[in-house]
Each structure stands twice: as C-alpha cells, then as structure tokens.
Design a protein around this motif. Structure first.
Motif, PDB file in Angstrom:
ATOM      1  N   SER A   1      16.863   6.717   9.978  1.00 29.39           N
ATOM      2  CA  SER A   1      15.721   6.781   8.878  1.00 29.39           C
ATOM      3  C   SER A   1      16.695   7.508   7.364  1.00 29.39           C
ATOM      4  O   SER A   1      15.351   6.442   6.528  1.00 29.39           O
ATOM      5  CB  SER A   1      15.388   8.395   9.023  1.00 29.39           C
ATOM      6  OG  SER A   1      15.259   9.139   9.286  1.00 29.39           O
ATOM      7  N   TRP A   2      17.611   7.656   7.499  1.00 27.11           N
ATOM      8  CA  TRP A   2      17.577   7.669   6.021  1.00 27.11           C
ATOM      9  C   TRP A   2      18.310   6.912   5.310  1.00 27.11           C
ATOM     10  O   TRP A   2      18.466   6.829   4.221  1.00 27.11           O
ATOM     11  CB  TRP A   2      19.012   9.247   5.458  1.00 27.11           C
ATOM     12  CG  TRP A   2      18.250  10.623   6.289  1.00 27.11           C
ATOM     13  CD1 TRP A   2      18.147  11.321   6.763  1.00 27.11           C
ATOM     14  CD2 TRP A   2      16.880  10.863   4.844  1.00 27.11           C
ATOM     15  NE1 TRP A   2      17.549  12.269   7.331  1.00 27.11           N
ATOM     16  CE2 TRP A   2      17.015  12.118   5.928  1.00 27.11           C
ATOM     17  CE3 TRP A   2      16.264  11.259   3.871  1.00 27.11           C
ATOM     18  CZ2 TRP A   2      16.175  12.758   5.784  1.00 27.11           C
ATOM     19  CZ3 TRP A   2      15.687  11.774   3.506  1.00 27.11           C
ATOM     20  CH2 TRP A   2      15.507  13.042   4.049  1.00 27.11           C
TER      21      TRP A   2
ATOM     22  N   GLY B   1      14.891   1.452   0.563  1.00 32.72           N
ATOM     23  CA  GLY B   1      13.764   1.866  -0.485  1.00 32.72           C
ATOM     24  C   GLY B   1      13.801   1.862  -1.541  1.00 32.72           C
ATOM     25  O   GLY B   1      12.927   1.724  -2.150  1.00 32.72           O
ATOM     26  N   VAL B   2      14.206   3.106  -1.858  1.00 29.54           N
ATOM     27  CA  VAL B   2      14.725   3.651  -3.280  1.00 29.54           C
ATOM     28  C   VAL B   2      15.545   2.369  -3.555  1.00 29.54           C
ATOM     29  O   VAL B   2      15.183   1.936  -5.066  1.00 29.54           O
ATOM     30  CB  VAL B   2      15.529   5.001  -3.197  1.00 29.54           C
ATOM     31  CG1 VAL B   2      16.175   4.962  -5.104  1.00 29.54           C
ATOM     32  CG2 VAL B   2      15.198   5.760  -2.445  1.00 29.54           C
TER      33      VAL B   2
ATOM     34  N   VAL C   1       7.739  -2.666  -5.547  1.00 30.70           N
ATOM     35  CA  VAL C   1       7.718  -0.844  -5.886  1.00 30.70           C
ATOM     36  C   VAL C   1       6.734  -0.520  -4.600  1.00 30.70           C
ATOM     37  O   VAL C   1       6.736   0.554  -3.610  1.00 30.70           O
ATOM     38  CB  VAL C   1       6.286  -0.632  -7.292  1.00 30.70           C
ATOM     39  CG1 VAL C   1       6.649   1.254  -7.100  1.00 30.70           C
ATOM     40  CG2 VAL C   1       7.976  -0.473  -8.080  1.00 30.70           C
ATOM     41  N   ILE C   2       6.094  -1.990  -4.177  1.00 33.17           N
ATOM     42  CA  ILE C   2       4.566  -0.774  -2.969  1.00 33.17           C
ATOM     43  C   ILE C   2       5.541  -0.911  -2.148  1.00 33.17           C
ATOM     44  O   ILE C   2       5.515  -0.334  -0.819  1.00 33.17           O
ATOM     45  CB  ILE C   2       3.475  -1.817  -2.997  1.00 33.17           C
ATOM     46  CG1 ILE C   2       2.834  -2.023  -4.290  1.00 33.17           C
ATOM     47  CG2 ILE C   2       3.104  -1.706  -1.538  1.00 33.17           C
ATOM     48  CD1 ILE C   2       1.193  -3.061  -4.100  1.00 33.17           C
ATOM     49  N   VAL C   3       6.218  -1.911  -0.948  1.00 35.76           N
ATOM     50  CA  VAL C   3       7.424  -2.208  -0.222  1.00 35.76           C
ATOM     51  C   VAL C   3       8.193  -0.904  -0.517  1.00 35.76           C
ATOM     52  O   VAL C   3       8.169  -0.617   0.567  1.00 35.76           O
ATOM     53  CB  VAL C   3       7.503  -3.908   0.307  1.00 35.76           C
ATOM     54  CG1 VAL C   3       9.030  -3.977  -1.343  1.00 35.76           C
ATOM     55  CG2 VAL C   3       7.616  -3.761   1.143  1.00 35.76           C
ATOM     56  N   GLY C   4       9.206  -0.878  -0.993  1.00 41.90           N
ATOM     57  CA  GLY C   4      10.231   0.635  -0.880  1.00 41.90           C
ATOM     58  C   GLY C   4       9.462   1.464  -1.158  1.00 41.90           C
ATOM     59  O   GLY C   4       9.734   2.112  -0.167  1.00 41.90           O
ATOM     60  N   ALA C   5       7.999   1.418  -1.939  1.00 45.98           N
ATOM     61  CA  ALA C   5       7.246   3.605  -1.066  1.00 45.98           C
ATOM     62  C   ALA C   5       6.716   3.198   0.382  1.00 45.98           C
ATOM     63  O   ALA C   5       7.247   4.009   0.663  1.00 45.98           O
ATOM     64  CB  ALA C   5       5.888   2.997  -2.407  1.00 45.98           C
ATOM     65  N   VAL C   6       6.836   2.257   0.258  1.00 46.81           N
ATOM     66  CA  VAL C   6       6.225   2.366   2.324  1.00 46.81           C
ATOM     67  C   VAL C   6       7.629   2.423   2.648  1.00 46.81           C
ATOM     68  O   VAL C   6       7.734   3.490   4.000  1.00 46.81           O
ATOM     69  CB  VAL C   6       5.619   0.847   2.427  1.00 46.81           C
ATOM     70  CG1 VAL C   6       5.612   1.006   4.144  1.00 46.81           C
ATOM     71  CG2 VAL C   6       3.470   0.718   2.294  1.00 46.81           C
TER      72      VAL C   6
ATOM     73  N   CYS D   1       9.967   4.110   1.899  1.00 45.22           N
ATOM     74  CA  CYS D   1      10.272   5.281   2.257  1.00 45.22           C
ATOM     75  C   CYS D   1       9.393   5.902   2.580  1.00 45.22           C
ATOM     76  O   CYS D   1       9.848   7.143   3.523  1.00 45.22           O
ATOM     77  CB  CYS D   1      10.395   5.892   0.253  1.00 45.22           C
ATOM     78  SG  CYS D   1      11.705   4.826  -0.562  1.00 45.22           S
ATOM     79  N   LEU D   2       8.359   5.837   2.057  1.00 45.66           N
ATOM     80  CA  LEU D   2       7.099   7.205   2.998  1.00 45.66           C
ATOM     81  C   LEU D   2       7.231   6.538   5.044  1.00 45.66           C
ATOM     82  O   LEU D   2       7.315   7.249   5.602  1.00 45.66           O
ATOM     83  CB  LEU D   2       6.121   6.793   2.877  1.00 45.66           C
ATOM     84  CG  LEU D   2       5.499   6.595   1.581  1.00 45.66           C
ATOM     85  CD1 LEU D   2       4.110   7.069   1.561  1.00 45.66           C
ATOM     86  CD2 LEU D   2       5.539   8.962   1.687  1.00 45.66           C
TER      87      LEU D   2
END
Length: 144
Positions: A89-90, A96-97, A120-125, A127-128
């Motif tokens: 997960s890390w 994602g970052v 930005v959207i796929v990276g943020a998803v 990361c979440l």
C-alpha cells in the motif's frame, strides 16, 4: 550436538495470529474493492496517454505506461495479505504521488489541461486507495 525443539519464528503463535488478523482485515469486501480499484487505476494510467490523447508527449506517456503497469501488477498479482496492507500500500501511495507530479517533473511544462487533470485524478485515487488499504490493515489488526 544438541537438537533444538523450538519452532521457527514464522510458526510462533503470535506471528501466526498477526497474519490471520491481517488476512481477515484485508480479504473483506472493502479490501477487495480497494484492490480492484487499484488494478483499474493502474490499467487506466497505463492506457491514459492514448485515451486522453497525450501520447505525443513521449516521456510522460512512457512514465504513465510504466507506473500504470507497476500499479496494476502491485495491486493485482504480488504479495500475500500481510504484506499487502503494509509495503504494497505504501508503494502504491508513492506511485500515486509520482503520477500527480509527473506532468511537471517529466516534461517540465504541460500545456494541456486534460493531461494534468487525468494524472492528478488517477494519482489522487491511487493515493486514497493505498491509504485506505494501509489504514484498514492497521485498524483491522488492532480491532480484531
């Protein structure tokens, strides 16, 4: 010559219980949904240069292809449930970052809003999703 009757550390009851708790926390519906979301993010990220239309930005397209395949493999193929909640997960969070900052880091300046928006959207998803898996594993271990 002495023979030891102690079992290896992997067979220690506390370690076995910790693995069982982690497996229960990560094999539930929410954990499986987060993994599926991670695989979908990876597949989309790998194909996004051609879906969104920035395949002419070769460096960014290559970066998205490599990181997308890595994310999909990471979430869908590698690891057992215990590692999945921690290291995987890390690693997915780091991907994602990187996905968020890649349009600027790889190309220097990106002139298309759709390229930045997609990353930005796929990276943020991603990361979440990764944070959700990491926290679910930790909370699940403490609660069970």
């Amino acid at each position: 010559m002495s023979t030891s009757t102690s079992s290896p550390i992997e067979q220690h009851p506390d370690i076995m219980e910790m693995h069982a708790r982690s497996e229960r926390a990560t094999t539930g519906v929410v954990g499986q949904a987060a993994e599926a979301l991670g695989v979908l993010c990876g597949v989309y990220l790998a194909a996004s240069p051609w879906i969104v239309g920035f395949s002419d930005l070769t460096a960014l397209a290559t970066s998205n292809l490599i990181t997308g395949v890595a994310l999909a493999l990471l979430m869908g193929v590698f690891g057992n449930p215990y590692e999945r909640t921690h290291a995987m997960s890390w690693a997915a969070f780091c991907i994602g970052v990187w996905t968020i900052v890649a349009p600027w880091a790889v190309t220097g300046a990106v002139d298309t809003t759709r390229t930045i928006t997609s990353n930005v959207i796929v990276g943020a998803v991603a990361c979440l999703m990764a944070l959700g898996l990491a926290l679910r594993g930790v909370i699940g271990i403490r609660r069970l």
